[in-house]
Design an enzyme around this catalytic site. Sequence first.
Site: not given
Ligand SMILES: Nc1nc2c(ncn2[C@@H]2O[C@H](COP(=O)(O)OP(=O)(O)OP(=O)(O)O)[C@@H](O)[C@H]2O)c(=O)[nH]1
Ligand SMILES: [Zn+2]
Length: 245
Positions: A127-130, A168, A196, A198
Amino acid sequence: MLDEHDRDGAWAQNRSTGAERAKPRARKTSKAVKAEASTGSARSRDAADRPTRKEAEAAVRTLLRWAGDDPAREGLRDTPARVVRAYEEFFAGYRTDPAELLARTFEEVEGYDEMIVLRDIRFESYCEHHMVPIIGRAHVAYLPRHRVVGISKLARLVDAYAKRLQIQEKMTVQIADTLQAVLQPKGVAVVIEAAHQCMTTRGVHKPGVAMVTSRMLGAFRDDATTRREFFALVGGGGAQAPTHG
Ligand SMILES: Nc1nc2c(ncn2[C@@H]2O[C@H](COP(=O)(O)OP(=O)(O)OP(=O)(O)O)[C@@H](O)[C@H]2O)c(=O)[nH]1
Ligand SMILES: [Zn+2]
């Protein structure tokens, strides 16, 4: 001075084979080259500003300290080196050219023109966010036009995009668009179902949730019968949550 990785690692090897690779790449169709640009060629990120292995290990030591531990204690002493080696594995996709994987095709197929489906291709992505795993399955299909590709290459194509930092939706589009651009079949279908981490090991903590994405191109988009046949072959295309992750 080059660090150990630059001298011996896949990275150095990759750069040194650049000249040999130039020839086959030059033969690519302009469509394939365009697809490569839009789907993010690995080599476009072979930037000179890539940190050294030593710098990457130092960053891991910082994270260990941030977590509250002592990177100098015996159990953690080799951890930065291990983590950096693990990263080479996790992110090997950046050193793979997806279009090149599909370069070898076979034309002696006795006029075979039915759908080709490779289903349940397990993959591990990040996951590119976490920066935690996305684990799932991809189903990839195409309707050939005169030529087919070795089936293992479809799985390699999935891995080339999975072994990167991803979301994804992007990964789904990249796999489908590369297959369409390089092979130029009558159509392409990609369905991905994944869990996921995360969402399971942190944050909202919802285990058992599957995210399902799809991309339909050509006949799969335009013709409902073709699409139905595809979903019948892959078992509904995502009704079932992945059991892992
Ligand atoms: N659309 C999409 N979202 C993703 C994917 N992988 C992770 N996410 C979401 O990316 C979002 C990042 O949101 P943020 O609010 O910036 O981060 P955060 O505070 O860590 O969010 P939470 O996961 O809700 O705690 C989250 O809602 C994740 O579930 C993906 O492959 N596609
Ligand atoms: Zn994530």
